[in-house]
Design an enzyme around this catalytic site. Structure first.
Site, PDB file in Angstrom:
ATOM      1  N   HIS A 147      -6.841   4.241 -19.655  1.00 42.46           N
ATOM      2  CA  HIS A 147      -5.518   3.998 -20.027  1.00 42.46           C
ATOM      3  C   HIS A 147      -4.291   4.482 -18.951  1.00 42.46           C
ATOM      4  CE1 HIS A 147      -1.347   3.789 -21.757  1.00 42.46           C
ATOM      5  NE2 HIS A 147      -1.893   2.727 -22.492  1.00 42.46           N
ATOM      6  N   HIS A 209      -5.164  -3.841 -24.967  1.00 44.77           N
ATOM      7  CA  HIS A 209      -5.443  -3.487 -23.474  1.00 44.77           C
ATOM      8  C   HIS A 209      -6.737  -3.880 -22.998  1.00 44.77           C
ATOM      9  CE1 HIS A 209      -1.637  -0.995 -22.966  1.00 44.77           C
ATOM     10  NE2 HIS A 209      -2.067  -0.047 -23.662  1.00 44.77           N
TER      11      HIS A 209
HETATM   12 CO    CO Z   1      -0.869   1.542 -23.714  1.00 42.74          CO
END
Ligand code: CO
Length: 263
Positions: A147, A209
């Site tokens: 991330h 994501h």
């Molecule tokens: Co995020």
């Protein structure tokens, strides 16, 4: 002492991610038989989105309050986060605020996220490299996508990236936010002279994501960017919580938190 485990994940509304969390929950119940295992989602945004779909989920505060009403006296809260970043800070704060609210447990501990120490990063690198797709050939590159954050916890990704590349010169780690992203990785892949790239998430579960930013069909996804640069790219849609070696690190942190309960 009536003990329980509370697993705290960022959360996701993607069905693949929910199934992945369920499997991690089953693995936890198997590792700690006889203990009650509950879930909390730390992201308010995800909880409201799920509520809009009629799916009820608990915040950490709410899950702990429920356990308190059910007369549990000791709870080990295990973070399913990858690094000690802003989400983990928020988890620590929520657990702390409950202690002050009067609904005090005899004992309440928090298990560290995946990459808490240098030893965790070393174990994680080995686990990631031990579970690569079987089709990966000796000249193929592997790119792990984390991330990333502006929080100081981002340095854990740097440690892991360095260890990964030292163990396997064609293994790279990049992040969606901050530090090294796909723009920086593309020239490194070109320099390495590879033609095929396996793209693997370093995120607990395959949520937005992974499905969109990493593997999506849009022109800005990592898979599309890597393909546009002339490589063959194969994204893997399995999150870190399903890698047995990574799950073992999270569960070892939970074991520590449970040991601290009885201390
Ligand atoms: Co995020």
């Amino acid at each position: 002492m009536k003990r329980a485990i509370l697993l705290a994940a960022f959360g996701s509304s993607a069905p693949e991610a929910r199934r992945s969390l369920e499997r991690f929950g089953a693995r936890t119940a198997e590792a700690f038989p006889g203990l009650t295992v509950r879930w909390a989602f730390t992201s308010g945004m995800i909880r409201s989105r799920l509520a809009g779909e009629g799916k009820k989920t608990d915040s950490v505060e709410k899950a702990l309050a429920k356990l308190w009403f059910e007369r549990f006296t000791a709870v080990a809260v295990q973070s399913l986060h990858v690094i000690p970043g802003a989400d983990f800070d928020q988890l620590t704060a929520e657990v702390g605020s409950l202690a002050e609210s009067g609904k005090a447990f005899t004992s309440l501990t928090i298990g560290a996220p995946l990459l808490a120490t240098r030893a965790d990063a070393e174990a994680a690198a080995k686990a990631l490299l031990a579970h690569l797709p079987p089709e990966r050939g000796p000249g193929d590159a592997v790119v792990f996508m984390g991330h990333g954050t502006w929080h100081k916890g981002d340095s854990r990704y740097d440690d892991l990236a360095e260890i990964l590349t030292s163990l396997d010169p064609l293994a790279f780690l990049g992040t969606l936010e901050h530090s090294e992203g796909v723009d920086e990785l593309l020239p490194r892949l070109k320099d390495a002279g590879v033609s095929r790239v396996f793209l693997i998430p370093l995120l607990a579960v395959p949520g937005y994501h992974v499905l969109t930013d990493m593997a999506g069909d849009g022109p800005d996804s990592w898979a599309s960017r890597i393909r546009a640069a002339g490589f063959v790219c194969t994204p893997v849609l399995t999150g870190s919580a399903e890698n047995p070696g990574l799950a073992a690190i999270w569960l070892a942190h939970l074991q520590t938190a449970l040991t601290e309960l009885s201390a």
